[in-house]
Each structure stands twice: as structure tokens, then as C-alpha cells.
Enzyme design. Sequence first.
Site, PDB file in Angstrom:
ATOM      1  N   LYS A 120       0.827  -1.209   0.000  1.00 35.68           N
ATOM      2  CA  LYS A 120       0.000   0.000   0.000  1.00 35.68           C
ATOM      3  C   LYS A 120       0.858   1.255   0.000  1.00 35.68           C
ATOM      4  O   LYS A 120       0.642   2.179  -0.793  1.00 35.68           O
ATOM      5  CB  LYS A 120      -0.939   0.015   1.209  1.00 35.68           C
ATOM      6  CG  LYS A 120      -1.903   1.195   1.219  1.00 35.68           C
ATOM      7  CD  LYS A 120      -2.569   1.373   2.568  1.00 35.68           C
ATOM      8  CE  LYS A 120      -1.639   2.060   3.544  1.00 35.68           C
ATOM      9  NZ  LYS A 120      -2.298   2.424   4.822  1.00 35.68           N
ATOM     10  N   ASP A 138      -6.464   1.061   1.111  1.00 32.00           N
ATOM     11  CA  ASP A 138      -6.435   1.152   2.574  1.00 32.00           C
ATOM     12  C   ASP A 138      -7.799   0.707   3.111  1.00 32.00           C
ATOM     13  O   ASP A 138      -8.635   0.193   2.367  1.00 32.00           O
ATOM     14  CB  ASP A 138      -6.087   2.572   3.022  1.00 32.00           C
ATOM     15  CG  ASP A 138      -7.185   3.577   2.716  1.00 32.00           C
ATOM     16  OD1 ASP A 138      -8.143   3.220   1.975  1.00 32.00           O
ATOM     17  OD2 ASP A 138      -7.120   4.717   3.214  1.00 32.00           O
TER      18      ASP A 138
END
Length: 212
Positions: A120, A138
Site C-alpha cells: 500500500k 487502505d
Amino acid sequence: MKKADVVELFTRLRELDPHPTTELNYSTPFELLVAVVLSAQATDVGVNKATKKLYPVANTPQAILDLGEERLKQFISTIGLFNSKAKNVIALCRILVEQHAGEVPHTRDALEALPGVGRKTANVVRNTAFGVPTIAVDTHIFRVANRTSLAPGKDVRAVEDRLEKVIPAHFKQDAHHWLILHGRYVCKARKPDCPQCVIRDLCRYKDKTMAG
């Protein structure tokens, strides 16, 4: 979700915010990298308060190495998990200096090789700092993708892979910013604000909230 609905969804989000970006404050790729590492299980507001004090003192890999782990902790002590984050930031700074001439690498593999940097974080840096149309999933994006049925998946990687397939190319650069902001301010975890949602008629969420 039908392809036409996906296009309409992102068209509406773009109309609301034509030029979205991260809410983390930064002026260089390195500042962004550190801020994203610090933001794990912390708010952007909290990270910005810490980096506002840190970056005028040290905002390069070498400067943070010179600062040292203990002094770094003092700047970020208001952020959750600051001990482990300080250790990771010092370690990644050392790698950047020794292996990348102090510069933040552009490739996902090189970024993920840095301590404290997962997929991420690598995707955020590649997208926001280097303009690569990646999707950084997320908790907000995971929630929005599943609630709306835009890109349902059991884990963040499944959602990322699905988003990569369904999002039209001309929306990809900004897509994850739109979805994060939508999840943060409208499609909130405890109680989504469905009456104020611009994509409520496209959304497949069964438990939409009512006005009042």
C-alpha cells in the site's frame, strides 16, 4: 457493478473534486514516503502535526540519520507505534543513502524492500510522488469497494486487483484518492452518510442510512 455505472461513479467523484491528492503534507518524494510510513494506524492530521516540526529540522535521509533514532522519536512520539516507526525510518534512510544515493526509488520492488514499506505504501508513493496510476487500497477503499460492489473482495489484494480491472484508464491516476476521501468523509465505517452521497443510486449497499 456495470461498466457504465463505474464510469458514472468516477465521473461524479471527479466533478466533486477534479484534482484530488493526499491529505498528508509533503514537498518531496522522501517527505511523502516518511509521512506514509508514519501514517500506519494513525491519522493524517496527527502525522502532519509531527512532520511540521520534523521536516524543518531533518527532511532528507542523511539528515534523519544524523538526527538519530532517539531524537527522531521525540518528534514523532505523538503518533501511534512511534518506537517501531522510528526504527523503520532510520533503517530505510540508511538503505536509501547506501543503495539509492539518497533518492526514493520508483519501482514497487525497491520500495517494498524498505523497512516499514508494504504494498500500500509503495503504491501511494508511486502514484502521488511519481505519477504512476496505481491503486493503494487502505481500509477506506476496502470498505467503499465492498459496500458499493464496485470491486468486492475478501482482502485488500483482491480488491486492488479487481479495481485495476474495472476502473477505466483515464480515472486511474486519481481513483484511489477519490475513494479514500469518499470513505473518510461520506461512506464512513460506523454510519455512512448515504443521504449526502453523490453515488447512492449506483451503490449496492443494502443498509443505506436515511435522512434524519
